[in-house]
Design an enzyme around this catalytic site. Structure first.
Site, mmCIF file in Angstrom:
data_model
loop_
_atom_site.group_PDB
_atom_site.id
_atom_site.type_symbol
_atom_site.label_atom_id
_atom_site.label_comp_id
_atom_site.label_asym_id
_atom_site.label_seq_id
_atom_site.Cartn_x
_atom_site.Cartn_y
_atom_site.Cartn_z
ATOM 1 N N SER A 35 -3.211 6.079 9.103
ATOM 2 C CA SER A 35 -2.290 7.212 9.153
ATOM 3 C C SER A 35 -2.663 8.556 9.212
ATOM 4 O O SER A 35 -2.224 9.244 9.345
ATOM 5 C CB SER A 35 -1.236 6.678 8.266
ATOM 6 O OG SER A 35 -0.259 5.738 8.492
ATOM 7 N N LYS A 74 -2.580 10.660 12.139
ATOM 8 C CA LYS A 74 -1.143 11.141 12.283
ATOM 9 C C LYS A 74 -1.423 12.630 12.515
ATOM 10 O O LYS A 74 -0.789 13.346 12.942
ATOM 11 C CB LYS A 74 -0.129 10.706 11.404
ATOM 12 C CG LYS A 74 0.299 9.243 11.692
ATOM 13 C CD LYS A 74 1.057 8.746 10.393
ATOM 14 C CE LYS A 74 1.441 7.339 10.735
ATOM 15 N NZ LYS A 74 2.372 6.770 9.494
ATOM 16 N N TYR A 101 -1.112 5.319 19.949
ATOM 17 C CA TYR A 101 -0.820 5.441 18.387
ATOM 18 C C TYR A 101 -1.844 4.416 17.747
ATOM 19 O O TYR A 101 -2.507 4.672 16.942
ATOM 20 C CB TYR A 101 0.630 5.100 18.017
ATOM 21 C CG TYR A 101 0.711 4.720 16.593
ATOM 22 C CD1 TYR A 101 0.825 6.114 15.816
ATOM 23 C CD2 TYR A 101 0.870 3.661 16.240
ATOM 24 C CE1 TYR A 101 1.154 5.840 14.504
ATOM 25 C CE2 TYR A 101 1.143 3.401 14.631
ATOM 26 C CZ TYR A 101 1.232 4.472 13.971
ATOM 27 O OH TYR A 101 1.394 4.085 12.629
ATOM 28 N N TYR A 112 3.520 9.622 1.970
ATOM 29 C CA TYR A 112 4.697 8.578 2.084
ATOM 30 C C TYR A 112 5.843 9.062 1.005
ATOM 31 O O TYR A 112 5.939 10.138 0.797
ATOM 32 C CB TYR A 112 4.280 7.159 1.909
ATOM 33 C CG TYR A 112 3.195 6.803 2.903
ATOM 34 C CD1 TYR A 112 3.273 7.233 4.322
ATOM 35 C CD2 TYR A 112 1.951 6.181 2.593
ATOM 36 C CE1 TYR A 112 2.447 6.779 5.377
ATOM 37 C CE2 TYR A 112 1.069 5.907 3.674
ATOM 38 C CZ TYR A 112 1.195 6.158 4.837
ATOM 39 O OH TYR A 112 0.330 5.923 5.735
ATOM 40 N N VAL A 167 -3.558 3.569 5.164
ATOM 41 C CA VAL A 167 -3.695 2.122 4.671
ATOM 42 C C VAL A 167 -4.940 1.363 4.761
ATOM 43 O O VAL A 167 -5.552 0.475 4.016
ATOM 44 C CB VAL A 167 -2.681 1.014 4.972
ATOM 45 C CG1 VAL A 167 -1.382 1.502 4.837
ATOM 46 C CG2 VAL A 167 -2.835 0.812 6.635
#
Length: 313
Positions: free
Chosen positions: A66, A69, A190, A242, A260
């Site tokens: 992530s 991102k 992605y 998160y 993760v």
């Protein structure tokens, strides 16, 4: 700055981090990630003068997950502009898990922010017709000052074989006209971005670039616009960890993004970049050792953005 002092602080952070590892677990919902060595831990702190303080497993390759991102958001802002990007995704904390679908059905047509899966997939959809994966790979290598970054094909295929939830999210977004491009292409980009192999040092380099306002400290070349950096750091502070982002902002006070795969990337604006690798995760999907290490570094080095500088880098 006393070099011995900062080395002592970093070594103490590693000691604190190692004590947390037994309380965490590696990610197994992506089968390939479950093969990571739980005890691995590395910390790199990079300074604008080129000094890098490294301890532990800082050169082990792991997938960025992530944290990618942030890179995709940077590219989208640079290529499409903030107005277009934020017509597809919001800027607000979600309070939900990173792969939640609840808010899309009950609260909003747009994903809450670009740091959760739904928001990141929406961001990818804004650039899919403008850049190729190969260009995104080269872009990542430049931002991380790491030409050794490559696609981990084993993880990529493992993710593609277990990404039904992300596909569901993407098709829900398409049904709401948030995604107006090809869904499968957006999911593929992605997932490939999440499957790039980086190191703790790569992440520290990227963090330093952001901490330096988008200018590469080594060459003096501007790689990111000031506005891009301002937006990205703001969203990292409020949404980067998160549904643990609020507590982390209070306790650490440094914009940080987790993945993760075990990575943490933390730019301390105007001062340094921090990269951490530790695949043992807490219940929210954040590196359990890294979170405690960041608390220690923030406290001892005066890194909290709302704290007067008294010491540190």
């Amino acid at each position: 700055m006393n070099e011995q002092w900062i080395s002592d602080v970093i070594n103490k952070a590693m000691e604190i981090g190692r004590q947390q590892i037994s309380r965490g677990n590696v990610a197994t919902y992506i089968p390939e990630l479950g093969k990571a060595r739980k005890e691995a831990l590395g910390l790199c702190v990079s300074l604008p003068d080129g000094t890098a303080y490294k301890v532990g497993d800082t050169n082990i390759r792991f997938t960025i997950q992530s944290i990618s991102k942030v890179i995709s958001l940077c590219k989208a802002l640079e290529v499409r502009g903030a107005e277009t990007v934020f017509s597809h995704v919001g800027m607000e904390p979600s309070g939900e898990a990173f792969n939640s679908i609840v808010e899309l059905d009950l609260q909003s047509n747009r994903p809450f922010n670009p740091m959760i899966n739904s928001g990141a997939i929406a961001v990818e959809s804004t650039i899919i017709d403008y850049v190729s994966f190969e260009e995104m790979l080269e872009y990542t290598q430049r931002l991380c000052s790491d030409p050794g970054i490559t696609l981990n094909r084993q993880v990529y295929h493992s993710e593609m074989n277990s990404c039904d939830r992300n596909r569901a999210i993407a098709y829900l977004l398409k049904s709401k006209d948030i995604i107006t491009t090809n869904v499968d292409n957006s999911i593929e980009l992605y997932t490939k971005m999440c499957s790039l192999n980086v190191t703790a040092e790569s992440l520290a380099n990227f963090a330093l670039l952001l901490a330096n306002g988008g200018i590469c400290p080594g060459s003096g070349e501007r790689l990111l616009k000031e506005e891009t950096v301002r937006i990205v750091l703001s969203i990292m502070l409020t949404c980067g960890m998160y549904d643990g982002s609020g507590r982390f902002a209070v306790e650490v006070g440094v914009p940080t993004k987790s993945g993760v795969g075990g990575g943490l990337m933390a730019p301390v604006y105007g001062r340094c970049g921090i990269g951490i690798y530790g695949p043992a995760l807490d219940q929210k999907g954040n590196c359990i050792a890294g979170c405690e290490m960041m608390k220690h570094l923030s406290r001892e080095m005066g890194l909290h953005m709302f704290q007067d500088r008294q010491s540190g880098c």
